[in-house]
Design a protein around this motif. Sequence first.
Motif, PDB file in Angstrom:
ATOM      1  N   ASP A  75       0.841  -1.197   0.000  1.00 43.03           N
ATOM      2  CA  ASP A  75       0.000   0.000   0.000  1.00 43.03           C
ATOM      3  C   ASP A  75       0.875   1.245   0.000  1.00 43.03           C
ATOM      4  OD1 ASP A  75      -2.299  -1.520   0.089  1.00 43.03           O
ATOM      5  OD2 ASP A  75      -2.617  -1.269   2.245  1.00 43.03           O
ATOM      6  N   THR A  76       0.473   2.252  -0.756  1.00 42.39           N
ATOM      7  CA  THR A  76       1.226   3.499  -0.787  1.00 42.39           C
ATOM      8  C   THR A  76       0.304   4.683  -0.522  1.00 42.39           C
ATOM      9  OG1 THR A  76       0.965   3.948  -3.166  1.00 42.39           O
ATOM     10  CG2 THR A  76       2.789   2.505  -2.498  1.00 42.39           C
ATOM     11  N   LEU A  77       0.935   5.823  -0.240  1.00 41.83           N
ATOM     12  CA  LEU A  77       0.243   7.064   0.092  1.00 41.83           C
ATOM     13  C   LEU A  77       0.763   8.180  -0.795  1.00 41.83           C
ATOM     14  CD1 LEU A  77       0.668   6.732   3.962  1.00 41.83           C
ATOM     15  CD2 LEU A  77      -1.425   6.241   2.672  1.00 41.83           C
ATOM     16  N   THR A  78       0.066   9.321  -0.764  1.00 43.98           N
ATOM     17  CA  THR A  78       0.550  10.453  -1.546  1.00 43.98           C
ATOM     18  C   THR A  78       0.182  11.765  -0.879  1.00 43.98           C
ATOM     19  OG1 THR A  78       0.695  11.327  -3.811  1.00 43.98           O
ATOM     20  CG2 THR A  78      -1.498  10.808  -3.008  1.00 43.98           C
ATOM     21  N   GLY A  79       1.093  12.733  -0.988  1.00 45.22           N
ATOM     22  CA  GLY A  79       0.757  14.113  -0.719  1.00 45.22           C
ATOM     23  C   GLY A  79       1.054  14.655   0.654  1.00 45.22           C
ATOM     24  N   PRO A  80       1.658  15.866   0.718  1.00 43.99           N
ATOM     25  CA  PRO A  80       1.771  16.590   1.984  1.00 43.99           C
ATOM     26  C   PRO A  80       0.410  17.144   2.410  1.00 43.99           C
ATOM     27  CG  PRO A  80       2.627  17.905   0.178  1.00 43.99           C
ATOM     28  CD  PRO A  80       2.290  16.570  -0.396  1.00 43.99           C
ATOM     29  N   PRO A  81       0.306  17.697   3.618  1.00 40.84           N
ATOM     30  CA  PRO A  81      -1.003  18.107   4.135  1.00 40.84           C
ATOM     31  C   PRO A  81      -1.772  19.059   3.233  1.00 40.84           C
ATOM     32  CG  PRO A  81       0.602  18.095   5.907  1.00 40.84           C
ATOM     33  CD  PRO A  81       1.368  17.837   4.644  1.00 40.84           C
ATOM     34  N   PRO A  83     -11.316  19.759 -13.701  1.00 39.99           N
ATOM     35  CA  PRO A  83     -12.348  20.776 -13.453  1.00 39.99           C
ATOM     36  C   PRO A  83     -12.640  21.668 -14.651  1.00 39.99           C
ATOM     37  CG  PRO A  83     -10.309  21.368 -12.355  1.00 39.99           C
ATOM     38  CD  PRO A  83     -10.126  19.982 -12.868  1.00 39.99           C
ATOM     39  N   PHE A  84     -11.821  21.606 -15.712  1.00 38.57           N
ATOM     40  CA  PHE A  84     -12.092  22.419 -16.894  1.00 38.57           C
ATOM     41  C   PHE A  84     -12.759  21.608 -18.000  1.00 38.57           C
ATOM     42  CE2 PHE A  84      -7.544  21.498 -16.363  1.00 38.57           C
ATOM     43  CZ  PHE A  84      -7.288  20.647 -17.435  1.00 38.57           C
ATOM     44  N   GLY A  85     -13.404  20.492 -17.609  1.00 42.77           N
ATOM     45  CA  GLY A  85     -14.294  19.798 -18.527  1.00 42.77           C
ATOM     46  C   GLY A  85     -13.696  18.675 -19.330  1.00 42.77           C
ATOM     47  N   VAL A  86     -12.532  18.184 -18.964  1.00 36.88           N
ATOM     48  CA  VAL A  86     -11.894  17.078 -19.680  1.00 36.88           C
ATOM     49  C   VAL A  86     -11.820  15.863 -18.767  1.00 36.88           C
ATOM     50  CG1 VAL A  86      -9.800  16.288 -20.845  1.00 36.88           C
ATOM     51  CG2 VAL A  86     -10.545  18.663 -21.102  1.00 36.88           C
ATOM     52  N   ASP A  87     -12.240  14.714 -19.273  1.00 41.68           N
ATOM     53  CA  ASP A  87     -12.107  13.450 -18.551  1.00 41.68           C
ATOM     54  C   ASP A  87     -10.874  12.706 -19.079  1.00 41.68           C
ATOM     55  OD1 ASP A  87     -14.360  13.985 -17.100  1.00 41.68           O
ATOM     56  OD2 ASP A  87     -15.675  12.642 -18.238  1.00 41.68           O
ATOM     57  N   ILE A  88      -9.967  12.358 -18.170  1.00 39.37           N
ATOM     58  CA  ILE A  88      -8.720  11.674 -18.526  1.00 39.37           C
ATOM     59  C   ILE A  88      -8.835  10.185 -18.193  1.00 39.37           C
ATOM     60  CG2 ILE A  88      -6.263  11.453 -17.972  1.00 39.37           C
ATOM     61  CD1 ILE A  88      -6.804  13.903 -19.585  1.00 39.37           C
ATOM     62  N   PRO A  89      -8.620   9.284 -19.157  1.00 35.42           N
ATOM     63  CA  PRO A  89      -8.610   7.854 -18.826  1.00 35.42           C
ATOM     64  C   PRO A  89      -7.508   7.539 -17.815  1.00 35.42           C
ATOM     65  CG  PRO A  89      -8.711   8.200 -21.206  1.00 35.42           C
ATOM     66  CD  PRO A  89      -8.406   9.533 -20.592  1.00 35.42           C
ATOM     67  N   LEU A  90      -7.847   6.784 -16.793  1.00 37.22           N
ATOM     68  CA  LEU A  90      -6.872   6.421 -15.766  1.00 37.22           C
ATOM     69  C   LEU A  90      -6.095   5.182 -16.191  1.00 37.22           C
ATOM     70  CD1 LEU A  90      -8.970   6.981 -12.510  1.00 37.22           C
ATOM     71  CD2 LEU A  90      -7.390   8.561 -13.646  1.00 37.22           C
ATOM     72  N   LYS A  91      -4.788   5.288 -16.108  1.00 34.70           N
ATOM     73  CA  LYS A  91      -3.881   4.175 -16.382  1.00 34.70           C
ATOM     74  C   LYS A  91      -2.828   4.177 -15.278  1.00 34.70           C
ATOM     75  CE  LYS A  91      -4.597   4.540 -21.381  1.00 34.70           C
ATOM     76  NZ  LYS A  91      -3.986   4.762 -22.703  1.00 34.70           N
ATOM     77  N   PRO A  92      -3.198   3.671 -14.085  1.00 30.68           N
ATOM     78  CA  PRO A  92      -2.343   3.859 -12.905  1.00 30.68           C
ATOM     79  C   PRO A  92      -1.011   3.136 -13.004  1.00 30.68           C
ATOM     80  CG  PRO A  92      -4.204   2.422 -12.403  1.00 30.68           C
ATOM     81  CD  PRO A  92      -4.444   2.969 -13.772  1.00 30.68           C
ATOM     82  N   GLY A 101       2.328   7.280  -6.563  1.00 31.73           N
ATOM     83  CA  GLY A 101       1.298   6.729  -7.417  1.00 31.73           C
ATOM     84  C   GLY A 101       0.729   7.762  -8.375  1.00 31.73           C
ATOM     85  N   HIS A 102       0.550   7.358  -9.626  1.00 28.26           N
ATOM     86  CA  HIS A 102      -0.006   8.222 -10.663  1.00 28.26           C
ATOM     87  C   HIS A 102      -1.263   7.572 -11.230  1.00 28.26           C
ATOM     88  CE1 HIS A 102       4.170  10.176 -11.656  1.00 28.26           C
ATOM     89  NE2 HIS A 102       3.712  10.494 -10.455  1.00 28.26           N
ATOM     90  N   GLY A 103      -2.346   8.355 -11.284  1.00 34.45           N
ATOM     91  CA  GLY A 103      -3.544   7.863 -11.947  1.00 34.45           C
ATOM     92  C   GLY A 103      -3.432   7.948 -13.450  1.00 34.45           C
ATOM     93  N   ALA A 104      -2.769   8.981 -13.920  1.00 34.13           N
ATOM     94  CA  ALA A 104      -2.529   9.176 -15.357  1.00 34.13           C
ATOM     95  C   ALA A 104      -1.405  10.186 -15.522  1.00 34.13           C
ATOM     96  CB  ALA A 104      -3.784   9.665 -16.067  1.00 34.13           C
ATOM     97  N   GLN A 105      -0.669  10.063 -16.632  1.00 39.55           N
ATOM     98  CA  GLN A 105       0.433  10.985 -16.924  1.00 39.55           C
ATOM     99  C   GLN A 105       0.716  10.970 -18.412  1.00 39.55           C
ATOM    100  OE1 GLN A 105       4.479  10.530 -14.919  1.00 39.55           O
ATOM    101  NE2 GLN A 105       5.044  10.510 -17.087  1.00 39.55           N
ATOM    102  N   GLY A 106       1.067  12.115 -18.966  1.00 39.72           N
ATOM    103  CA  GLY A 106       1.581  12.179 -20.322  1.00 39.72           C
ATOM    104  C   GLY A 106       3.089  12.097 -20.313  1.00 39.72           C
ATOM    105  N   ASP A 107       3.681  11.598 -21.399  1.00 43.85           N
ATOM    106  CA  ASP A 107       5.134  11.650 -21.529  1.00 43.85           C
ATOM    107  C   ASP A 107       5.588  13.103 -21.399  1.00 43.85           C
ATOM    108  OD1 ASP A 107       5.721   8.959 -21.851  1.00 43.85           O
ATOM    109  OD2 ASP A 107       5.551   9.017 -24.037  1.00 43.85           O
ATOM    110  N   ILE A 166      -1.380  13.033 -12.317  1.00 42.52           N
ATOM    111  CA  ILE A 166      -2.460  12.932 -11.337  1.00 42.52           C
ATOM    112  C   ILE A 166      -1.925  12.068 -10.217  1.00 42.52           C
ATOM    113  CG2 ILE A 166      -4.804  12.169 -10.843  1.00 42.52           C
ATOM    114  CD1 ILE A 166      -5.552  12.628 -13.722  1.00 42.52           C
ATOM    115  N   GLU A 167      -1.523  12.731  -9.124  1.00 41.74           N
ATOM    116  CA  GLU A 167      -0.890  12.035  -8.007  1.00 41.74           C
ATOM    117  C   GLU A 167      -1.965  11.416  -7.118  1.00 41.74           C
ATOM    118  OE1 GLU A 167       2.599  12.251  -7.887  1.00 41.74           O
ATOM    119  OE2 GLU A 167       2.374  13.343  -9.772  1.00 41.74           O
ATOM    120  N   THR A 168      -1.794  10.135  -6.772  1.00 47.64           N
ATOM    121  CA  THR A 168      -2.807   9.468  -5.966  1.00 47.64           C
ATOM    122  C   THR A 168      -2.195   8.285  -5.218  1.00 47.64           C
ATOM    123  OG1 THR A 168      -5.086   8.635  -6.006  1.00 47.64           O
ATOM    124  CG2 THR A 168      -3.603   7.847  -7.743  1.00 47.64           C
TER     125      THR A 168
END
Length: 313
Positions: free
Chosen positions: A38-44, A139-148, A203-209, A217-219
């Motif tokens: 199991d992993t975690l992400t992000g400062p407070p 939030p600007f109206g684009v849905d990104i496919p998740l490829k963790p 952990g990344h939910g999705a990323q471009g080269d 998308i850090e998760t």
Amino acid sequence: MPKSHYLAASADACHWGYFDAARPAQITIASGDEVTIDTLTGPPEMVPPKPFHTPPELFAVHQKNDRFAGAPHILTGPVAVEGAEPGNVLQVDILDIKLRQDWGFNLIRPLGGTLPDEFPEGRILNIPLDAEKMIGRLPFGVDIPLKPFFGIMGVAPPKNWGRCTSVIPRSFGGNIDNKQLVAGTTLYLPVHVAGANFSCGDGHGAQGDGEVCLTAIETALQGKFRLTVRKDMALKQPRAETPTHVITMGFDTSLDRSMEIALREMIDYLVETKNMTRMDAYTLCSVGVDFHVTQTVNTSKGVHGMLPKALFA
């Protein structure tokens, strides 16, 4: 029979922002065993309010763990593998990757990213993640496919390197940020200390080269790995394999130098495994191998070369 193990994320099991050969293993497994981590992400400041779900152990890490040199990555591990010795290779088969929370974040930081002077205001975006549809809703109206995938997978550095920041990818792996390393792929890491001492996170939910704005998308993710000691291999840099491609990698502060390293690694692979001359391998790299910019934001930039296995089918 190979055994299955589990390493939960906790203040004790996590190290924040560094790799260090002096850090003791949290568990020890046999070569060929499987381990779920199991992993975690992000400062407070990255944590959104309820009703988003945040693994509660993240708050314990915030309270109890020291953050090394401002590095953001919370890593779980290390996992020692019996029989691993310096000069060996650790084969990391990525068997499964699952989301652990329903949100991710993206950060633009002043003086960071590929255009460090052009976005002085900075921004933190909290991004809802839909695990059923496997999309991230920007939030600007684009849905990104998740490829963790895990931005960071690595072993302990050489002992005389001391504590190394998690930001910079090196020969031990670390912050590779290669979006190809999803479930069903394999990463090969040069071993520098007894036991290898494998850790993962970022952990990344999705990323471009390129990962150009600084983050993906850090998760938080859960990964299932098979860790195997390879005494029949010797590597100077991490290498990877997908069902369709062999991947070599190069890291350096110069993107040109990163390209040269990834190219030389691919030439070496072709000479060693396909019985090619260096000149023939150089030609094949020019006409049949694709080289991609992995990321340009981790101090040492990354390039990876992708050789189609079908060329040798």
